[in-house]
Structures are given as structure tokens and as C-alpha cells.
Design a protein around this motif. Sequence first.
Motif, PDB file in Angstrom:
ATOM      1  N   HIS A 132       0.808  -1.220   0.000  1.00  0.00           N
ATOM      2  CA  HIS A 132       0.000   0.000   0.000  1.00  0.00           C
ATOM      3  C   HIS A 132       0.848   1.281   0.000  1.00  0.00           C
ATOM      4  N   ASN A 133       2.139   1.168  -0.177  1.00  0.00           N
ATOM      5  CA  ASN A 133       3.013   2.343  -0.148  1.00  0.00           C
ATOM      6  C   ASN A 133       3.385   2.762  -1.565  1.00  0.00           C
ATOM      7  N   PHE A 134       3.850   4.018  -1.700  1.00  0.00           N
ATOM      8  CA  PHE A 134       4.285   4.463  -3.016  1.00  0.00           C
ATOM      9  C   PHE A 134       5.262   5.627  -2.884  1.00  0.00           C
ATOM     10  N   MET A 135       5.999   5.875  -3.970  1.00  0.00           N
ATOM     11  CA  MET A 135       6.792   7.083  -4.136  1.00  0.00           C
ATOM     12  C   MET A 135       6.444   7.683  -5.484  1.00  0.00           C
ATOM     13  N   ASN A 136       6.036   8.952  -5.505  1.00  0.00           N
ATOM     14  CA  ASN A 136       5.722   9.658  -6.741  1.00  0.00           C
ATOM     15  C   ASN A 136       6.760  10.752  -6.982  1.00  0.00           C
ATOM     16  N   THR A 137       7.216  10.855  -8.220  1.00  0.00           N
ATOM     17  CA  THR A 137       8.142  11.916  -8.621  1.00  0.00           C
ATOM     18  C   THR A 137       7.437  12.798  -9.641  1.00  0.00           C
ATOM     19  N   MET A 138       7.403  14.112  -9.384  1.00  0.00           N
ATOM     20  CA  MET A 138       6.557  15.011 -10.166  1.00  0.00           C
ATOM     21  C   MET A 138       7.344  16.258 -10.588  1.00  0.00           C
ATOM     22  N   PRO A 139       7.934  16.273 -11.792  1.00  0.00           N
ATOM     23  CA  PRO A 139       8.658  17.447 -12.284  1.00  0.00           C
ATOM     24  C   PRO A 139       7.736  18.398 -13.052  1.00  0.00           C
ATOM     25  N   CYS A 140       8.153  19.663 -13.154  1.00  0.00           N
ATOM     26  CA  CYS A 140       7.367  20.642 -13.902  1.00  0.00           C
ATOM     27  C   CYS A 140       8.198  21.888 -14.177  1.00  0.00           C
ATOM     28  N   MET A 141       7.980  22.520 -15.351  1.00  0.00           N
ATOM     29  CA  MET A 141       8.564  23.819 -15.680  1.00  0.00           C
ATOM     30  C   MET A 141       7.439  24.821 -15.917  1.00  0.00           C
ATOM     31  N   VAL A 142       7.583  26.020 -15.333  1.00  0.00           N
ATOM     32  CA  VAL A 142       6.594  27.087 -15.517  1.00  0.00           C
ATOM     33  C   VAL A 142       7.335  28.339 -15.975  1.00  0.00           C
ATOM     34  N   PRO A 143       7.653  28.442 -17.263  1.00  0.00           N
ATOM     35  CA  PRO A 143       8.458  29.568 -17.749  1.00  0.00           C
ATOM     36  C   PRO A 143       7.853  30.934 -17.447  1.00  0.00           C
ATOM     37  N   GLN A 144       6.530  31.058 -17.458  1.00  0.00           N
ATOM     38  CA  GLN A 144       5.901  32.358 -17.230  1.00  0.00           C
ATOM     39  C   GLN A 144       6.147  32.880 -15.815  1.00  0.00           C
ATOM     40  N   LEU A 145       6.399  31.973 -14.877  1.00  0.00           N
ATOM     41  CA  LEU A 145       6.732  32.385 -13.508  1.00  0.00           C
ATOM     42  C   LEU A 145       8.229  32.287 -13.242  1.00  0.00           C
ATOM     43  N   ASP A 146       8.987  31.874 -14.261  1.00  0.00           N
ATOM     44  CA  ASP A 146      10.444  31.733 -14.162  1.00  0.00           C
ATOM     45  C   ASP A 146      10.843  30.719 -13.098  1.00  0.00           C
TER      46      ASP A 146
END
Length: 298
Positions: free
Chosen positions: A45-59
Motif C-alpha cells: 500500500h506504499n508508493f513514491m511519486n516523482t513530479m517534475p514541472c517547468m513554468v516559464p511564465q513564472l520563471d
Amino acid sequence: MRYIADPDIQPLITHADALKWVRESFALKETSVLPHKISLPFMEHNFMNTMPCMVPQLDVLGCKVVTRYEGRRPAVDGQLMLYRYSDGEFLALMDAFTITTMRTGAVAALAVETFARKGFESLAMMGLGNTGKATLECLAVIYGDKPLHIRLLQYKDHAEQVERSLAPRTNWKFTANPDPAALIDGADVTVSCVTFAGSNFAPDAAFAPGCLVVPVHTRGFQNCDLFFDKVFADDTAHVSGFKYFSSFRKFAEMPDVLAGRVPGRETDDERILSYNIGIALHDMVFAHHVSEGYGAIN
């Protein structure tokens, strides 16, 4: 680089802020880079999530790592790394517990505001941990003056705690029930923040015409995938692997509804399912505002 701990983050995010920032996040989705999360389940029932993201408008760009350990308190926790997009400077390492809780609750509340039929009168709430409470607090910002029947799933003394907190500040009536199927039966809106379900919570007949279901942690509503009129999600990639994705009658992304590019609810009889799995874009926008707010007072 600075480290921003959760106690320093909490006063920097109000529930009204959270609602504003999730709207901002969805408006930025078209110009952001958002790979789908990588989820690694382990130990049942366990997990590890990796969540990348780029938001150029906010630099900004960054990555959030979330883990769930059954028996840990809190069971779900995470950390977030925030960088400046333009030059790669490491801006902050911060706890992600409050950010995750607040953005998740705000998106669920926004889904209710966007997809519930006008004049809805009852809302069933399942799971009254931190995310469930945040969802109700955000709903109170939107609907605190509206007479509503809030049905709470009874577990330990959580329902009583929530009622004591919200009843004096809202125009809501509260009842509690330990049976999920009875709680859902006939409710105009159902929001579930339950993190684990071994089977579906309720039979098809419990979901009345015109109802909205918002499964924050997705589990327990697979039967709805097959007969609800419309399904919405915050990001297609996060639901395209669902068992019944190809069976959805109509599907669209929530940001497209908010931007007016596709219709949301069109009739009072439509059954609507809103899967808001949680996208790193929300985390980066919240982290950006938290970093700015923290810098302004330190």
C-alpha cells in the motif's frame, strides 16, 4: 538556497489563496512543461511519486517527491525543490505537506464549483483527514453562506471535530453515517478523500441523475467510469492508463472547461466524474508564491 519548513509555510497560504492559485495554475497549463508523474508502488500500500514541472511564465521549475507509508503519521508526505527557470539557481528546498494538502483541497473545491449543478443541496464527504478538511475549508470560502446538507463519513471522532469547526462559520447542516453506500445514495455531490478502497463504495443505483463525484484519491468509483455521462481530469496523461479510460462516454480536461474551450455541465441530469489526480504545476505555482512570501518577511 534556503530551506522552508512546514511551520513557516502554513501562515503563507490561506484557503482563499489556495483557490486563487489553483485557478492561476490551470491558466498556465498550456505554456508549462508537465510530464505525467512517475509512481512507484511498493510494500503493498506504499508508493513514491516523482513530479517534475517547468513554468516559464513564472520563471520557475522544480520537482516534488511524495511518499506514502502505511502507519506513518502523516501517511502521505513530500518535499519540493524549486529552481529559477532562467538561470537554474536553486531557490528553495521546502516541505510539501501543507502545499500538497492545500492545493489538493482547493482543486477539489474548484471542481465542485465548476461541475456541480446549480442549486445543489447535499454534499457527501468521505475521508476527513488533512486533505478532506482542507477541501471543506475551501468549500466554506465558496459556499459558506449557502444552506447545504453536509453528509460526513463517520470514522472515530473525525465527523464531530469537523462539525464543531465548521458549523459556527457556515450555513451548513451536518449529519454522519458510517456506511459509504448510504452516505452517497442520492447525494448531489460526493467528494472522496479516502486513500484506500478495496472495492467500489456504492452500487450504480446510488448515484442519482445530475450528481457530481470528485474522487480525490481516485479509488472506489471504477463503476462510475462506465456509465457517467462526462469525465473530466486535470491532465489526460494522468488518467489515460485507467482500466476504463477508453470506455469514458465523454472526456475533457478541466483547464479547457475553465478557459471556455469545451463545455462542462450542460444539463441538470448529467452525471459527472471529476478526477483531479494532482499535478506538479499546482505545486510549482504554490511554491513560487510561498518562496516570494517567505522572502518578503525574512
